[in-house]
Enzyme design. Structure first.
Site, PDB file in Angstrom:
ATOM      1  N   SER A 211      12.458  14.827  38.953  1.00  0.00           N
ATOM      2  CA  SER A 211      12.172  13.923  39.829  1.00  0.00           C
ATOM      3  C   SER A 211      10.860  13.809  40.320  1.00  0.00           C
ATOM      4  O   SER A 211       9.914  14.353  39.725  1.00  0.00           O
ATOM      5  CB  SER A 211      13.322  14.005  40.904  1.00  0.00           C
ATOM      6  OG  SER A 211      13.344  12.786  41.953  1.00  0.00           O
ATOM      7  N   ASN A 212      10.556  13.453  41.394  1.00  0.00           N
ATOM      8  CA  ASN A 212       9.224  12.839  41.888  1.00  0.00           C
ATOM      9  C   ASN A 212       9.306  13.291  43.415  1.00  0.00           C
ATOM     10  O   ASN A 212      10.183  13.125  43.876  1.00  0.00           O
ATOM     11  CB  ASN A 212       8.167  11.812  41.409  1.00  0.00           C
ATOM     12  CG  ASN A 212       9.099  10.673  41.610  1.00  0.00           C
ATOM     13  OD1 ASN A 212       9.544  10.284  42.814  1.00  0.00           O
ATOM     14  ND2 ASN A 212       9.492   9.812  40.530  1.00  0.00           N
ATOM     15  N   GLY A 213       8.204  13.156  44.285  1.00  0.00           N
ATOM     16  CA  GLY A 213       8.104  13.272  45.531  1.00  0.00           C
ATOM     17  C   GLY A 213       8.217  12.022  46.415  1.00  0.00           C
ATOM     18  O   GLY A 213       7.985  11.784  47.594  1.00  0.00           O
TER      19      GLY A 213
END
Ligand code: CTP
Length: 404
Positions: A211-213
């Protein structure tokens, strides 16, 4: 601030929930509204007029006739009713709403209701049996039939110790409803906004994912601002951390996890959308194979085969029909405008919102600095809260989508 300078008249009748009205006055004043308060004689026993006068910054109106110092004068309720842009009766007791439904006006509050030319909002508050009593329900129906707005009385613990429907709507709810009332913009009448936001998660096995932030904060502010302006919002939302915000029926949340799920949900909603805002931080890749059992850690060091996810924004733009207007986002670390211009052409959107990834403007920040990148120009906003940036973005949408 949508309530800035709005003239709101609060009419308080005598119920225990009157103790919450000072909180409502404070919320409205913090939003820049002008607030005047009128109370029934019974209300004064539940909340002090002095408190309400101090918080509203205005004298509290209590009587139809003013007497004192050897003088008698008539308190002109018509002027006060004409002054108001919204009249809120809260708490509205069964007695006060019954009088108003039947056109009776034996005190200042009921006289104000009968004189008001502005929208009237009711926050009924009483014990559950009084609330359920057929005459009360009939009176509420009469008020609705006269075009008044009756806010729901939620279920919960009542002053009597019983539990049921009849509580006064919370001050935060009433404040938001007034914002929704004054925030409506004609552009959004009968228009739907399709919004994607948040990250996506691409499962590797049942307990791990890529995923990402993305915090989803910008998307949440966009949903709230669009709701405020009267848009119907279909909000396709990746997994987000908990938020306490509640949404009206104008906002339909479609929760998804992976990019593939977001893609399918967005394509399904596209036909009903007039405007699309693709604010999601879609994971660019996913594991080529999803394992159905937890991978032992020793196996995690083996090279991971990844495949590119479909580009949702490009796919929405390719399926766009006449009259639809599509806005993407571009989060860049360098060459901002040039990268965003190239991205705009590549994806076929009508415009992009460019924001640079810095500590003040990145995914986690509460502030942002946005620029609108169109094929023939760039408009730059200042560093501001994400809430204000959302309002700026929707101002741009309204301007450019209306003139497309
Ligand atoms: N986007 C999308 N689907 C993807 C990737 C991105 O819909 N698979 C959308 C985002 O929602 C955003 C825009 O495309 O509106 C730009 O996203 P961004 O991450 O900046 O661009 P990428 O296409 O991922 O390019 P890169 O990561 O190489 O900068």
């Amino acid at each position: 601030m949508v309530l800035q300078g709005r003239r709101i008249l609060l009419a308080v009748s005598g119920g225990i929930a009157a103790y919450k009205i000072p909180f409502l006055v404070r919320l409205l004043r913090q939003s820049g509204a002008e607030v005047r308060v009128a109370v029934t004689p019974a209300a004064e026993t539940f909340v002090s007029p002095l408190t309400l006068a101090a918080l509203s910054g205005q004298p509290v109106e209590q009587h139809l006739v003013l007497q004192g110092g050897g003088r008698t004068s008539w308190n002109n309720h018509v002027h006060l009713a004409e002054w108001a842009e919204a009249l809120v009766v809260a708490p509205a007791t069964s007695n006060t709403l019954a009088k108003a439904a039947n056109g009776l006006c034996d005190n200042l509050v009921t006289s104000l209701v009968l004189s008001a030319k502005c929208p009237v909002f009711w926050a009924p508050a009483m014990d559950l049996d009084m609330f359920a009593y057929p005459a009360t329900q009939r009176n509420l129906e009469v008020l609705r039939g006269m075009g008044h707005c009756v806010w729901p009385s939620p279920e919960g613990e009542l002053a009597s110790g019983l539990t049921g429907a009849g509580r006064m709507a919370e001050p935060e709810f009433m404040h938001r409803e007034l914002e929704l009332h004054f925030g409506v913009r004609s552009f959004w009448r009968n228009k739907t906004l399709l919004l994607t936001s948040g990250p996506t998660e691409e499962p590797l096995d049942p307990v791990r994912f890529l995923s990402n932030g993305s915090s989803g904060k910008m998307g949440e502010e966009l949903a709230a601002e669009a709701e405020l302006r009267g848009a119907k919002v279909v909000w396709v939302r990746g997994p987000l951390r908990r938020s306490d915000r509640s949404w009206t029926r104008r906002v339909r949340v479609v929760s998804v996890r992976s990019a593939a799920e977001m893609h399918a949900a967005a394509l399904e909603a596209l036909p009903e959308a007039s405007v699309v805002i693709a604010a999601a931080a879609v994971a660019d890749v996913r594991p080529a194979a999803q394992r159905h059992e937890k991978t032992p850690k020793e196996a995690l060091t083996a090279p991971l085969e990844l495949v590119l996810n479909d580009d949702i924004l490009a796919s929405l733009a390719a399926n766009k029909k006449a009259g639809q207007w599509i806005l993407g986002f571009a989060l860049e670390t360098h060459d901002g405008t040039a990268s965003a211009q190239a991205k705009l052409r590549r994806k076929g959107a009508d415009a992009l919102i460019l924001n640079m990834n810095t500590p003040e403007t990145g995914m986690e920040a509460d502030t942002n600095q946005v620029a609108l990148v169109r094929r023939d120009g760039v408009e730059q906003g200042p560093l501001e809260t994400k809430k204000t940036a959302a309002s700026r973005i929707l101002d741009w949408v309204e301007h450019y989508a209306a003139n497309a």
